[in-house]
Each structure stands twice: as C-alpha cells, then as structure tokens.
Design an enzyme around this catalytic site. Structure first.
Site, short mmCIF file in Angstrom:
data_model
loop_
_atom_site.label_atom_id
_atom_site.label_comp_id
_atom_site.label_asym_id
_atom_site.label_seq_id
_atom_site.Cartn_x
_atom_site.Cartn_y
_atom_site.Cartn_z
N GLY A 28 0.86 -0.93 -0.03
CA GLY A 28 0.12 -0.03 0.04
C GLY A 28 0.78 1.28 0.05
N CYS A 60 6.23 -4.97 0.49
CA CYS A 60 6.39 -3.82 -0.02
C CYS A 60 6.19 -2.87 1.14
CB CYS A 60 5.28 -3.66 -1.15
SG CYS A 60 5.86 -2.33 -2.16
N ARG A 65 12.94 3.76 0.82
CA ARG A 65 11.63 3.71 0.25
C ARG A 65 11.72 4.20 -1.29
NH1 ARG A 65 8.44 8.21 0.74
NH2 ARG A 65 6.10 7.70 0.77
N ILE A 109 6.35 -3.01 -7.30
CA ILE A 109 5.43 -1.98 -7.33
C ILE A 109 5.89 -0.80 -6.48
CG2 ILE A 109 2.96 -0.93 -7.58
CD1 ILE A 109 2.19 -3.81 -8.04
N HIS A 117 5.29 -8.43 -4.23
CA HIS A 117 3.73 -8.67 -3.63
C HIS A 117 3.64 -10.19 -4.04
CE1 HIS A 117 2.41 -4.51 -3.03
NE2 HIS A 117 3.37 -4.14 -4.04
N GLU A 123 1.21 -11.59 -2.88
CA GLU A 123 -0.25 -11.96 -2.97
C GLU A 123 -0.90 -11.98 -4.35
OE1 GLU A 123 0.36 -7.56 -2.53
OE2 GLU A 123 1.35 -9.29 -1.84
#
Length: 201
Positions: A48, A80, A109, A141, A182, A184
């Site tokens: 997120g 992430c 970051r 991402i 990610h 997921e």
C-alpha cells in the site's frame, strides 16, 4: 486448532492476502481494531502506501499495541509497504514517518523508482520449497529494497539481474519475514504457506 492470521486492513492488498492465507490453511481475518489484533496468532502487513498506513495506525490507536505484540515475538509478514513498516530504519522516508520496527534492517523507500518503474522477475527465495527449480515470480510496484541488515537477519532473496542486481528484496529475522515484492498477487502460495508454518511453529 486452526491458526488465525490477521491482515492489517487499513489500506492496501487486504483481500488478496486474506485469500492466500485461507488457501494456505489458516483462518484469515482482517484487523482494524485492538480487539481483532488481540485475537490473532500472526499478522500480515500488506503493500500500500507506507506513510498512509503509518498515519492510519495512529488514527485507529493500533500503532502502540502492534509495536508491543511485535516486541513480544508475534510472527509477522510484511510485503512492500509492510517491509518498510517492519524495518527499524528508513532511508528516503518523510520527516514524520515512523515504523513499527521488528526487523534490524535499513530499507530505502521507493528504491526501484516510481509506478512506471514497476517490474517483474523470478527469484530463488531461501526457505521456499523448490524455488531453485521453480523460482518465485516477484512483482515489484514502487518497491523498497534493503540497504543494510543486522547480524541476526537472514537474507532470503536478492535481485539477480539488471541495474538492481544484488539488491536484497526478502529477509527474515526470527519469526518476522518481509519482502519488497507482492507475493499475494501471483497465485503462488509458497511464501504464505511458509509464513503459516512459522506462525504454527
């Protein structure tokens, strides 16, 4: 008794993690309140926007209880933004950005660049069965990478090619695991199964 694993449900890929955990044999529940946090054996902190999740943790009065659970040894998986929130130190964060801690690492970051710099690659991930023969397909991402690890941190994966070759993108310290990518969203259950096994153990 079935292991209960929570997914921090303030922002990010909550549904995807819940589905992967359920498919991995856990009872998966969203966590938005202290009472829900108290009822889980382990917690996933999804991708997120790390600064947004940090602010929402404080708004929902979850930050301090979550820090306490992590300090007490609750297993956690961060992907992430979740990696950034679990890191003890951040490079490139906002002035007021805070983390939950739990991993003796320094993360950078947005290390791989902006949304347009998102990419996918295959990785061998230590602890993931058959990942040498059948690599983990990793989706990055606006992802962080790990710049430094403490002596108790195991490096699970590094990027193998391109300009970011050698960068650390998955780590584990005791029962806390974090990935820059990610897991997921690819349908590969192996990382979530590994985490469920950690929680059960």
């Amino acid at each position: 008794m079935i292991t209960t694993v929570g997914v921090l449900a303030l922002q990010g890929d909550v549904r995807e993690h819940l589905a992967m955990l359920e498919a991995s044999g856990a009872r998966a529940v969203p966590v938005r309140r202290r009472s829900e946090l108290d009822g889980v054996d382990g917690l996933v902190i999804p991708g997120g926007e790390s600064t947004t999740i940090d602010k929402l943790l404080r708004a929902f009065d979850l930050r301090d209880p979550l820090r306490e659970r992590l300090a007490q040894g609750m297993p956690a998986l961060g992907s992430c933004a979740g990696m950034i929130l679990l890191a003890d130190r951040i490079v490139g964060g906002t002035v007021d950005q805070q983390t939950l801690g739990g991993l003796d690492i320094t993360v950078r970051r947005n290390a791989f660049g902006r949304q347009v710099d998102s990419f996918e690659t295959d990785l061998e991930v230590a602890g993931v069965p058959d990942s040498r023969a059948r690599p983990v397909h990793a989706v990055f991402i606006r992802a962080p990478w790990v710049e430094e690890v403490g002596p108790g941190v195991e490096v699970l994966a590094r990027v193998e090619g391109g300009p970011a070759a050698g960068r650390i993108v998955a780590v584990r310290e005791r029962d806390v695991v974090a990935t820059s990518f990610h897991p997921e969203i690819t349908g590969d259950l192996r990382l979530h199964r590994l985490f469920v096994q950690i929680v059960e153990g």
